[in-house]
Every structure is written in structure tokens, then in C-alpha cells.
Write a protein that holds these residues in place. Structure first.
Motif: not given
Length: 581
Positions: A542-551
Motif C-alpha cells: 500500500s501507498l497511503d497519504c495523510y492530510d493533516p489539514e482535513t485529518d
């Protein structure tokens, strides 16, 4: 073509206008219906007033306004040579002109004066096709003279994109101080700061007496924060011109103490260093190094993720097959440290350090660590790499730590961590190195934060119930330390100043042995192993991406294969070795 309508047949003769223009040129050549003669010295060109007025706003104003030329049979033009005027008049009557290296500038000047905009842009396009890094700076000057914005944009783009080649041209040495300042200060300039410095010094020494007064202001265009420390201390600080300038010496002292010192800005007499970002031409690249591939063997593969296409690109392979090595980024290079060297019929714990240049796509051998180790953690801070703990040659869990000084290319022993742990999450922030959790010699999770004060070379420890991570990475994102999984789905954000944890959006799986890195303002998590609902362990691609702006989490793609215990880094580099512009 023809088209029918209720009112009848609409006839369109596609060749009529070109035939009409051709016939007008025949009439001009036979001097039939001629009503004006354009003159350049002894050269006389008979023309039709209405044709000229229809072809150009310049002639339209001349013949249709209250200028005296309106009634004159002969018009004397200035600023154009006879050959160029003949080519212009032929263009008016045929729509054709042969643009060559010999006539392009004359045609362009005449087209600008007489307001033949399409011809002007055709000349600009011709020049753009002849443009090279060796002549683009002169093209910029020419575009200013001719007020040709399309030529200027193309030339400036090439000058910035091909900076290393342009820096070698003679034209660069002839730039005025303002031109050089704008050029070297441009965020889009595609070059290393070491090259920017060398270019500046070549320019100054080209006419030393006239230019040395500009050294202070132009020296500020070099973004010294991003210069390799070896270059800074061996070449910049020792430069004789800089040593002769008190103002430059003051700049160097600030940079030395704030950028290249472990002790930061503690001195009250120092003003904070101006903040200049790295040039926009540098890009962040996601790099994966080694690891266990498809749960079969330790791989030597190095992969680069092309964010634009979502594709993975293979880079130069690791020099050795290394099991549970550690990896960090320092000065735009990737360092792979230690690990267990896996060969045919032999396993040996390594103290080797391999250094990868993305720009060159090459590996080289660095200064080896003092102690061979694997399953250890490494992290970079300023000009240093810290290598912490791991398993030694006698299969013991080690508490020792050593530090690599990239300025002097040496390793040195530092204070050992209070509690020897394996597989903690490690991050560094504000002169402190943090070890979160991990496991003890009995493979029990350790609910502990161990903190190392870098400039004091001392440790202290804090117990906390919030920590229970093993085989988890940590990153710094938006000023907080993020602990990513570790036999759990949890994403924990730690604020070192407040000593508080905040839970973020969970990952979709319980993950361990995965990689994590920050690109821009987002967290990327790669591969690893996951615990299924029925407590089985599966490898992940897997390749996952977390955006702290939108959580929130998204999945921009997948790895080329299942992978765990790999290095996962963000490497900053100029794009030209890897991508077409």
C-alpha cells in the motif's frame, strides 16, 4: 465549402482571398493603379495605398488620418534598410517571407515599427528555435530592446533551467549588477547553491576593480543555508574576496553559528538568520531503499515515485544486500547505514555507510560507523547523523549511540540511551532527539519516551501510558511529531513543548515494519506488514497519504510489490536528471 439553407445556397470560395492578393501583387509589379511610392534612399517601391492601410495599423494611421503623408505620392521611411523594406512589401502582397539568421533582426525591427505583429511573432519563434544555453542571455537583452515578451519568457526560462551551462557562457560575465542580482535571486533558478556562489565569484573577478563594491549585496543571493558544509568551510569561508569584506564576514559568521553549529541561535548578540526557502526548482522525491520484497528475500532495489504519473522508477541498486539497515537524508543525499549483509551462505553485521546521489544516480562508500549494527535507528539533524541502538555482532541489544559529523567526515561516540530498546519510533525537533516506545530484550513493548539533548549530550526519560508502539516510524509534520502505527492503527501527534498527545485519524490497518516520510505538508506511508482481523500477518504494497489539514487518509497508488523493513525517504533534488522539462 458550400452550405444550403432555407434562403438558398451559401457559396464560399476558399481560394478567392489568396487569388485576390496574388493579382494585387501582379498589378503592383506592372505599376497598375499605383497611388503611392515608398522610398528608402534611392530604393523606390510602388504600392497601393489601400493595400498598405489594410495590412498594418501603422500605414492605416498614416493614410487614413490627418497626416501630411495622406496626400503625398512619395513617402520616405526612416530606420529601415532597402532590402528589409522590399521583403516587408513582398510579405504584404504575398503573405510570405523567408526568415534567416541574416535578416531576422532587421525583419523583427521593421515588423515592430510598421506593426506587422504576426511577422514579428514569426521572427520571435524563429529566434526561439535557435536558442541555446550559450546565447539565451543575449536573447534576453535583445527581447528587452525589441519589447518582445514571448522571446524574453522563452530565453529566461532556458537561462534558469540550464543554469550550469549558462553560467559558463561569456554573456553571463557581461551582465550588469542588477541583471545578475535578478538572475541569481530567482526562485526558479535550477542549480545548486554551490554553483550559484561560484558563478557570482567568477562574475566579480571578471572585472574586479569595478565590481568588488557589489559583493555584499550580491553575496546575499547565495542561499547559504543549503550549501554543503564541506563546501562552506573549505571554499566559501576561505575565499580571499569574502575575507576582505567585513559585511560578508558578518554574514558568514551568522550562517556558521546558526546553520552549521549544533548550538543554534543561543547567543543573544546574533540576529535571527533571514528565512529564504530552497529554490522552487528543487523537488521532493519519495525514495524507497532495500527491504524485504514479497516476503522472499532482502532486495537491493531503489525505487523513486513519480508523483505526476503515479509510476515507480528503478534507480541504481544498493551496493550490498542489507537486512534491517537504517537510512536517512542529509544534504540532498541518502545514507544507508549498517544492516546485516546477506550473501550466499554468509551473514555478517555491517558497519558500512553507503551514500546515494540522486542527481548522479550513483552510490559511493562513506566513512564507516564505529560499531557494526542492524535493527538500529538513524536520524539526521543539521550536519549530523545519529545512529542509535540496534543489535550488535554478539546479537546483544545495544544502548550505544554514535554521531557522524559531515563537516569533518568522522564518527564519534555519544552518550548511550538510558534503556536499550529495539524498534522505537525516532524523531528530532528543537535540538532534542526523541525515542518513542520500542521493545525490550523480552520483546515486550516499552511505555517510555527517551529524550536526548543534542548540544548537552545528555538523556532523560519519561514514562507514559500513551506509548505502545513497536516497529513504527515517526516524522515531524507541522511542528508536531507523528508516530505512525506500530502494531496498531493509531496515528499519534505529540507536541514536545506541551508534552501532550493528540489522536489523529486511524490508518485502515494495524501496521508495523512500514515506512513513513513527509512530502510538502502531507505524510506518506509505504508498505509494511499488517495484522488482519483474524490476527494473521500479511505483507503490504500500500501507498497511503495523510492530510493533516482535513485529518483524512487517501491512497494515491500502490507500490510495485509488497515490501517491508525498507528505507522510506524524502530526497530533495533538481529534476533534470530524472524528468524531461
Amino acid at each position: 465549402m458550400d452550405g444550403e439553407s432555407p434562403e438558398g445556397l451559401l457559396f464560399k470560395d476558399e481560394d478567392f482571398s489568396s487569388d485576390l492578393l496574388r493579382q494585387l501583387n501582379v498589378l503592383r509589379q506592372k505599376r497598375v493603379l499605383i497611388d503611392v511610392t515608398i522610398c528608402i534612399g534611392s530604393c523606390e517601391l510602388p504600392c497601393h495605398r489601400n493595400v498598405l492601410a489594410s495590412s498594418s495599423p501603422y500605414f492605416q494611421a498614416m493614410f487614413c488620418s490627418n497626416f501630411r503623408e495622406r496626400a503625398q505620392a512619395r513617402i520616405d521611411l526612416k530606420g529601415i534598410d532597402a532590402n528589409t523594406l522590399q521583403e516587408i512589401i513582398l510579405y504584404v502582397y504575398t503573405g510570405e517571407v523567408q526568415i534567416t539568421a541574416a535578416n531576422v533582426l532587421f525583419l523583427m525591427e521593421a515588423a515592430s515599427m510598421l506593426q506587422y505583429l504576426r511577422l514579428f511573432e514569426a521572427c520571435s519563434l524563429y529566434l526561439q528555435k535557435q536558442m541555446t544555453p550559450s546565447n539565451c542571455l543575449s536573447m534576453i537583452r535583445l527581447s528587452d530592446t525589441l519589447s518582445c515578451e514571448s522571446l524574453k519568457q522563452k530565453a529566461r526560462s532556458m537561462a534558469l533551467r540550464c543554469f550550469p551551462e549558462v553560467a559558463l557562457s561569456e554573456d553571463l560575465k557581461e551582465l550588469c549588477p542588477l541583471e545578475l542580482s535578478e538572475y541569481l535571486g530567482d526562485d526558479e533558478l535550477c542549480g545548486e547553491e554551490e554553483e550559484v556562489f561560484e558563478t557570482l565569484m567568477v562574475w566579480i573577478r571578471h572585472d574586479l576593480q569595478a565590481r568588488k563594491e557589489y559583493i555584499q549585496e550580491l553575496f546575499k543571493k547565495v542561499r547559504l543555508q543549503y550549501v554543503h558544509p564541506t563546501f562552506f568551510f573549505h571554499f566559501i569561508i576561505n575565499d580571499s574576496l569574502l575575507q576582505s569584506s567585513p559585511a560578508c564576514q558578518a554574514i558568514l559568521e551568522v550562517v556558521r553559528r546558526q546553520v552549521f553549529s549544533l548550538y543554534g541561535t543561543g547567543s543573544p548578540d546574533l540576529k535571527p538568520l533571514w528565512h529564504v526557502p530552497r529554490r522552487d526548482s528543487h523537488r521532493d522525491f519519495l525514495i524507497l531503499l532495500g527491504g524485504r520484497k514479497d516476503n522472499q528475500q532482502t532486495t537491493r532495489e531503489v525505487l523513486l515515485y513519480q508523483e505526476k504519473t503515479g509510476q515507480w522508477q528503478c534507480l541504481a541498486k544498493l551496493p550490498a544486500r542489507l537486512y534491517k539497515a537504517s537510512s536517512v537524508t542529509l544534504h540532498s543525499s541518502a545514507y544507508v547505514l549498517g544492516g546485516m549483509s546477506v550473501g550466499v551462505g554468509k551473514r555478517q553485521i555491517s558497519h558500512n555507510v553507503y551514500i546515494f546521489s540522486l542527481k548522479l544516480n550513483q552510490w559511493r562508500l562513506g566513512e564507516p560507523m564505529l560499531v557494526a549494527r542492524y535493527s538500529h535507528r538513524s536520524i539526521a539533524y543539521k550536519n549530523y547523523i545519529f545512529s542509535i541502538g540496534g543489535i550488535g555482532e554478539k546479537q546483544e541489544i545495544m544502548s550505544s549511540m554514535e554521531r557522524y559529523n559531515s563537516i569533518h567526515d568522522v564518527w564519534e561516540n555519544m552518550a548511550s540511551m538510558p534503556v536499550a530498546v529495539l524498534h522505537p519510533a525516532v524523531a528530532v525537533k528543537d535540538q532534542r532527539l526523541y525515542l518513542f516506545g520500542g521493545e525490550d530484550i523480552m520483546q515486550n513493548p516499552v511505555r517510555l519516551i527517551q529524550v536526548y539533548h543534542i548540544s548537552r549530550n545528555t538523556w532523560f526519560r519519561m514514562e507514559t501510558r500513551m506509548i505502545k508502539n513497536v516497529c513504527a516510524p515517526a516524522v515531524v509534520l507541522r511542528g508536531q511529531i507523528i508516530i505512525v502505527g506500530g502494531y496498531t492503527r493509531r496515528l499519534l501527534a505529540y507536541d514536545p513543548q506541551a508534552n501532550k498527545f493528540v489522536k489523529c485519524a486511524d490508518m485502515k490497518d494495524r501496521r508495523m515494519h512500514h515506512g513513513a516520510t513527509v512530502i510538502g505538508d502531507k505524510l506518506y506511508v509505504t508498505g509494511g506488514r499488517r495484522l488482519t482481523i483474524d490476527s494473521n500477518i500479511e505483507d503490504s504494497d500500500s501507498l497511503d497519504c495523510y492530510d493533516p489539514e482535513t485529518d483524512t487518509w487517501t491512497s494515491p497508488g500502490r507500490l510495485p510489490h509488497k515490501l517491508f523493513d525498507h528505507g522510506c525517504l524524502t530526497l530533495q533534488c533538481l529534476p533534470y536528471p530524472l524528468e524531461s522539462p
